[in-house]
Each structure stands twice: as structure tokens, then as C-alpha cells.
Design a protein around this motif. Structure first.
Motif, PDB file in Angstrom:
ATOM      1  N   GLY A  96       6.054  -1.016  11.104  1.00  0.00           N
ATOM      2  CA  GLY A  96       4.972  -1.355  10.300  1.00  0.00           C
ATOM      3  C   GLY A  96       4.798  -0.474   8.916  1.00  0.00           C
ATOM      4  O   GLY A  96       5.963  -0.512   8.225  1.00  0.00           O
ATOM      5  N   ALA A  97       3.815   0.290   8.565  1.00  0.00           N
ATOM      6  CA  ALA A  97       3.668   1.072   7.393  1.00  0.00           C
ATOM      7  C   ALA A  97       4.481   2.480   7.394  1.00  0.00           C
ATOM      8  O   ALA A  97       4.537   3.104   6.463  1.00  0.00           O
ATOM      9  N   GLY A  98       4.858   2.634   8.489  1.00  0.00           N
ATOM     10  CA  GLY A  98       5.922   4.022   8.756  1.00  0.00           C
ATOM     11  C   GLY A  98       4.898   5.117   8.660  1.00  0.00           C
ATOM     12  O   GLY A  98       5.298   6.192   8.312  1.00  0.00           O
TER      13      GLY A  98
ATOM     14  N   GLY B  13      -7.724   8.367  11.138  1.00  0.00           N
ATOM     15  CA  GLY B  13      -7.815   9.409   9.861  1.00  0.00           C
ATOM     16  C   GLY B  13      -7.223   8.958   8.479  1.00  0.00           C
ATOM     17  O   GLY B  13      -7.615   9.038   7.586  1.00  0.00           O
ATOM     18  N   THR B  14      -6.391   7.665   8.477  1.00  0.00           N
ATOM     19  CA  THR B  14      -5.592   7.043   7.640  1.00  0.00           C
ATOM     20  C   THR B  14      -5.957   5.642   8.022  1.00  0.00           C
ATOM     21  O   THR B  14      -5.670   5.263   9.000  1.00  0.00           O
ATOM     22  N   ALA B  15      -6.312   4.947   6.725  1.00  0.00           N
ATOM     23  CA  ALA B  15      -6.433   3.364   6.812  1.00  0.00           C
ATOM     24  C   ALA B  15      -5.125   2.765   6.431  1.00  0.00           C
ATOM     25  O   ALA B  15      -5.050   1.488   6.370  1.00  0.00           O
ATOM     26  N   ARG B  16      -4.226   3.745   6.204  1.00  0.00           N
ATOM     27  CA  ARG B  16      -2.903   3.057   5.486  1.00  0.00           C
ATOM     28  C   ARG B  16      -1.921   2.468   6.585  1.00  0.00           C
ATOM     29  O   ARG B  16      -0.750   2.957   6.306  1.00  0.00           O
ATOM     30  N   ILE B  17      -2.513   2.145   7.654  1.00  0.00           N
ATOM     31  CA  ILE B  17      -1.450   1.742   8.588  1.00  0.00           C
ATOM     32  C   ILE B  17      -1.631   0.319   8.934  1.00  0.00           C
ATOM     33  O   ILE B  17      -2.755  -0.301   8.560  1.00  0.00           O
ATOM     34  N   THR B  18      -0.692  -0.563   9.658  1.00  0.00           N
ATOM     35  CA  THR B  18      -0.814  -2.025   9.827  1.00  0.00           C
ATOM     36  C   THR B  18      -1.543  -2.289  11.038  1.00  0.00           C
ATOM     37  O   THR B  18      -1.672  -1.136  12.011  1.00  0.00           O
ATOM     38  N   VAL B  19      -2.217  -3.515  10.984  1.00  0.00           N
ATOM     39  CA  VAL B  19      -2.843  -3.958  12.126  1.00  0.00           C
ATOM     40  C   VAL B  19      -1.888  -3.640  13.487  1.00  0.00           C
ATOM     41  O   VAL B  19      -2.112  -3.381  14.659  1.00  0.00           O
ATOM     42  N   GLY B  20      -0.535  -4.183  13.154  1.00  0.00           N
ATOM     43  CA  GLY B  20       0.469  -4.202  14.224  1.00  0.00           C
ATOM     44  C   GLY B  20       0.468  -2.792  14.769  1.00  0.00           C
ATOM     45  O   GLY B  20       0.684  -2.362  15.996  1.00  0.00           O
ATOM     46  N   GLY B  21       0.699  -1.624  13.817  1.00  0.00           N
ATOM     47  CA  GLY B  21       0.580  -0.505  14.160  1.00  0.00           C
ATOM     48  C   GLY B  21      -0.638   0.125  14.908  1.00  0.00           C
ATOM     49  O   GLY B  21      -0.367   0.915  15.910  1.00  0.00           O
ATOM     50  N   ALA B  22      -1.894  -0.312  14.564  1.00  0.00           N
ATOM     51  CA  ALA B  22      -2.943   0.116  15.240  1.00  0.00           C
ATOM     52  C   ALA B  22      -2.839  -0.494  16.420  1.00  0.00           C
ATOM     53  O   ALA B  22      -3.607   0.335  17.347  1.00  0.00           O
ATOM     54  N   LEU B  23      -2.485  -1.655  16.852  1.00  0.00           N
ATOM     55  CA  LEU B  23      -2.416  -2.042  18.181  1.00  0.00           C
ATOM     56  C   LEU B  23      -1.341  -1.428  19.020  1.00  0.00           C
ATOM     57  O   LEU B  23      -1.671  -1.023  20.231  1.00  0.00           O
ATOM     58  N   ALA B  24      -0.544  -1.260  18.504  1.00  0.00           N
ATOM     59  CA  ALA B  24       0.799  -0.614  19.212  1.00  0.00           C
ATOM     60  C   ALA B  24       0.479   0.821  19.761  1.00  0.00           C
ATOM     61  O   ALA B  24       0.853   1.311  20.872  1.00  0.00           O
ATOM     62  N   SER B  25      -0.301   1.547  18.861  1.00  0.00           N
ATOM     63  CA  SER B  25      -0.704   2.836  19.404  1.00  0.00           C
ATOM     64  C   SER B  25      -2.204   2.971  19.853  1.00  0.00           C
ATOM     65  O   SER B  25      -2.402   3.915  20.086  1.00  0.00           O
TER      66      SER B  25
END
Length: 457
Positions: A46-48, A108-120
Motif C-alpha cells: 500500500g503506502a509503504g 499513530g499515522t493516518a498516512r496508511i491505506t485501508v488495505g494496509g490497515a486491514l492487513a495489519s
């Protein structure tokens, strides 16, 4: 004729893990399916913003989904939003906050993707009351290696659903998801700040806060720990307690301007003095200053996003740690294992690795996700210059302490953990592997993290 794609240098956000890979960035469904069904091994990215190697590839193709970032529908009456996996949380907040809605969980950061938020299956500072991100997902659409899309939810293939939430992108390609938002009156937060004078006092303050958080999902709490003050004051800290402001909480000048009430996004960024400025003396000086100045104000009004996502206020944090970047070691241990927190801090200080930044938070009960990180207890995160960890095994002593206490490391942050302790840290790993193999029997989806930790075997 098959086109040739050049390799691209990629790194985790901490800059300590690096790889060269072929990167594909599909924009259409047809292009995405073509890449997925071509037969190569795939690493979804996602956003790395994963600190380590979770979104890096040892071989095969890196599938960058950031171009797939549309809001597909938004039920403003009920607060249900359907978005593509490449949408960034900060951008979603910019859209929904002025309409009186918020994502219920923000890390702590909102600069992540929805996919990354789900995968983590990310968590925020309100975990005891709100749980993790995945607990607010109504359904998600998963693309498998054959090009077939399946809608998963807690009621439809729950094993696949929960294996994907926290599954580190290893069950397939998350295409889109429906998320239940929470209503808010304003885009501001009331933050109360308290200083503590020892680790014991910090823990006690957080315990009291956790009791309140369990009944209030809008109450956020985190402690910063000073690891540069020796003796009984080691672990003294600053505890920040925040909650969204009501209109009645705002000053009259702000109450009279609805746009100001809703558009306090808090996206201003401060730059650091320069690269490589984090080393022993500067860390100690900054820690002492932070603790002493924290007593200047007890309560303040600030933009909600500034309160919940402090990492987004500092530009290029990893660059401050020098060319090799940083390693963040984050772990969770059960509520009763407070002695482990002290032992870890003592080990780091005694090994001349006192962290540049150390935070401690409460965690509530975990989820049904076998690889989801949160467990009921504590989570401590320590930012270390990667140059201090010349050999990954230097932190394996902490791995053993955490595993022996029934705890675990956060896979989304990891780059050093001893792979032999992963089955102890994640006792449902075998359950996850069986579901994962059903979803991806040919094991096409992988990552450098999965290979390093033998997650697929």
C-alpha cells in the motif's frame, strides 16, 4: 511478447529494510486481474508505511495498490463508507470529518491505506473501548490468485475474514471494504496531559485510564516514557488523554464558525533539523526537555488529527536516524506482565540502546484474527537507530522475554524478531496457515516478512 519491467528500489518506512523489485501499479480491474493471474509470486503493498519488510519482496512482483483509492459509496445517514483498498486514511478523514463522521480507529499515522490497515488490523490509542480496525469492517472483497473475487465478513466465511484481518496481505488482494464510521460533533480534541515520576506511576495512571476507556470508545490514551533518567525515575513519563471535543467545549469564536468546527484537520508538518540528528546526547537532551516542558499546560484544545496521529506532524522521522534508518520494536504483553516492561527497558539501557522514542499504551481484548496483534494488556514501542542493531540477534533477548510472558511482537513493525519464537507468540498460527492455504493453495502471495519468519510453512 511479454513486456519487461525494470526493478525499483523499495524500503520499509523505517528505511532499515530494503529490496529491489519489479513493481506493478494497476489502475483497472482488467489490469489487476492480468497481473494476479500471470503466475508470479506477489507481494501486496500500500503506502509503504510498514516499518520493516512486510511490504517488500524476496522474489516475484510487488503489487502497488495506491492507484485504486476511490470512495465507492458513502451512506451519510448511517455512516457506512465503501472504499477501495488503496485509499489513504488521512484522505478519508479529510472527506468525512466535515460531514460529521470519523474513522473509529486511527493508528499513530493516518498516512496508511485501508488495505494496509486491514492487513495489519491496526489499533489506535482507544483500543480498550474501540478495539482494532477490523472490528469496524462490515465486509471486504478479496481477490484470489485465480482472479476470483469473494466477499468475506464475520457472517460469510468468518475464518477467511479473520485470517485476512491481520493476515499481513498473505491471503489475497484486498480490493475494497465497507467500514462503519462513528459520528462526531467537531474536528477538535480536548487533550489532558499529566507527568509521572516513575514507571510504576505511569502504569498506575494508564490502568485508571483503561478502566474509563473500556466504557468510552472515544477516549484515547498514550504515555511517552523517559528512558534516559536512571534509577527509580526510569520510565517516568508524560501521559496524554484525549477525547473528541463537543461544540460546547469550543471557544465562542470557534462555535460561531461551523467550518472551523469541522475543518480542523491538523495536517501541518514540522521538519526535523536534518538527517542523522538522533544519537545518544541529543536523545537524552530531548527526553529531559520533553518531560520538563510537559508540565507547562495541563489541558488544551487541538485538532483531532494532531491528537490522534502525532507521527504525521513530523516530516521524515526515519531520516533523523541516519542513512540506515530506524527499527521500531513493538510488543504486547498481558496485563499482569508489568515486570517485563521494566526488564525490557533495563535491557535496552544496559545495552547502550536507550530508545529515541518510547511509548506505552493500554490494549483491550483482541479479535478473532489469528495473526491480529492486540491482546489484553500493554503495548510498548521503542524507536532505535538501526545502526545500533548491527546484528538482528541483539534484540533476541527481548524476543525471549516477551514470548515467555505470553506476549508477541507486532508483525507490521518487525524486522528483527527470532523466527523460532513466532509460534509461541502467535499460538493460532497453525489455524491461520490452514485457512490461508485454503484461500491461496499455491502460495502465490508472499513477502520478505513471510519468508523470514516462515509464516507460510
Amino acid at each position: 511478447m511479454t513486456p519487461e519491467y525494470p526493478t525499483v528500489a523499495l524500503s520499509g518506512w523505517g528505511r532499515s529494510s530494503r529490496r529491489r523489485s519489479i513493481v506493478r501499479r494497476p489502475t483497472t480491474d482488467e489490469e489487476l486481474i492480468e497481473v494476479v493471474t500471470a503466475g508470479s509470486q506477489l507481494t501486496v503493498r500500500g503506502a509503504g508505511r510498514s516499518y520493516g519488510d512486510a511490504a517488500l519482496s524476496e522474489q516475484g512482483i510487488v503489487l502497488d495498490l495506491t492507484a485504486r483509492n476511490r470512495v465507492l459509496s458513502f451512506d451519510q445517514r448511517n455512516g457506512v463508507i465503501v472504499v477501495e483498498a488503496g485509499a489513504v486514511l488521512a484522505d478519508l478523514m479529510d472527506q468525512v470529518l466535515p460531514l460529521g463522521w470519523s474513522l473509529p480507529v486511527l493508528p499513530g499515522t493516518a498516512r496508511i491505506t485501508v488495505g494496509g490497515a486491514l492487513a495489519s488490523d491496526v489499533h489506535g490509542k482507544n483500543h480498550p473501548g474501540a478495539g482494532s480496525f477490523g472490528q469496524h469492517v462490515l465486509w471486504l472483497a478479496l481477490l484470489d490468485a485465480d482472479g476470483t473475487t469473494t466477499e468475506l465478513s464475520a457472517g460469510h466465511d468468518p475464518d477467511g475474514f479473520w485470517a485476512t484481518l491481520g493476515g499481513m496481505g498473505l491471503t489475497g488482494v484486498i480490493l475494497r471494504a465497507a467500514i462503519q464510521l462513528q459520528p462526531l460533533e467537531t474536528g477538535w480534541a480536548i487533550q489532558r496531559r499529566r507527568r509521572t515520576r516513575s514507571l510504576d506511576e505511569t502504569i498506575e495512571v494508564l490502568r485508571e485510564l483503561a478502566t474509563q476507556q473500556e466504557g468510552d470508545p472515544n477516549l484515547h490514551g498514550v504515555a511517552w516514557l523517559d528512558t534516559h533518567t536512571p534509577g527509580p525515575r526510569l520510565g517516568r513519563g508524560v501521559v496524554d488523554e484525549s477525547h473528541p471535543a463537543l461544540v460546547a467545549d469550543l471557544p465562542p469564536a470557534v462555535q460561531l464558525q461551523p467550518d472551523r468546527r469541522r475543518f480542523a484537520t491538523g495536517r501541518a508538518i514540522r521538519s526535523l533539523p536534518g538527517p542523522g540528528v538522533v544519537f545518544g546526547p541529543t536523545i537524552a537532551a530531548a527526553s529531559a526537555a520533553r518531560w520538563h516542558f510537559a508540565g507547562a499546560s495541563n489541558q488544551r484544545l487541538l485538532p483531532l488529527m494532531s491528537a490522534l496521529c502525532p507521527l504525521d506532524r513530523v516530516d521524515a522521522w526515519p531520516a533523523a536516524f541516519g542513512r540506515r534508518g530506524l527499527i521500531q520494536y513493538q510488543f504486547a504483553v498481558p496485563s499482569e506482565a508489568t515486570a517485563v516492561l521494566r526488564r525490557v527497558l533495563a535491557f535496552l539501557v544496559g545495552s547502550r540502546m536507550a530508545p529515541a522514542l518510547t511509548t506505552l499504551k493500554n490494549l483491550g481484548f483482541g479479535t478473532a484474527g489469528p495473526l491480529s496483534f492486540p491482546l489484553h494488556g500493554w503495548t510498548l514501542a521503542a524507536d532505535l537507530p538501526a545502526r545500533w542493531v548491527q546484528d538482528d540477534s541483539r534484540l533476541h533477548s527481548i524476543d525471549a522475554m516477551v514470548a515467555d510472558a505470553g506476549g508477541r511482537v507486532y508483525l507490521a513493525k518487525d524486522s528483527t524478531v527470532d523466527p523460532t519464537v513466532i509460534p509461541d507468540m502467535y499460538p493460532r498460527l497453525k489455524t491461520w496457515q490452514r485457512t490461508r492455504d485454503r484461500l491461496d493453495p499455491d502460495r502465490r502471495f508472499t513477502s520478505a516478512l513471510a519468508e523470514r519468519l516462515n509464516l507460510l510453512s
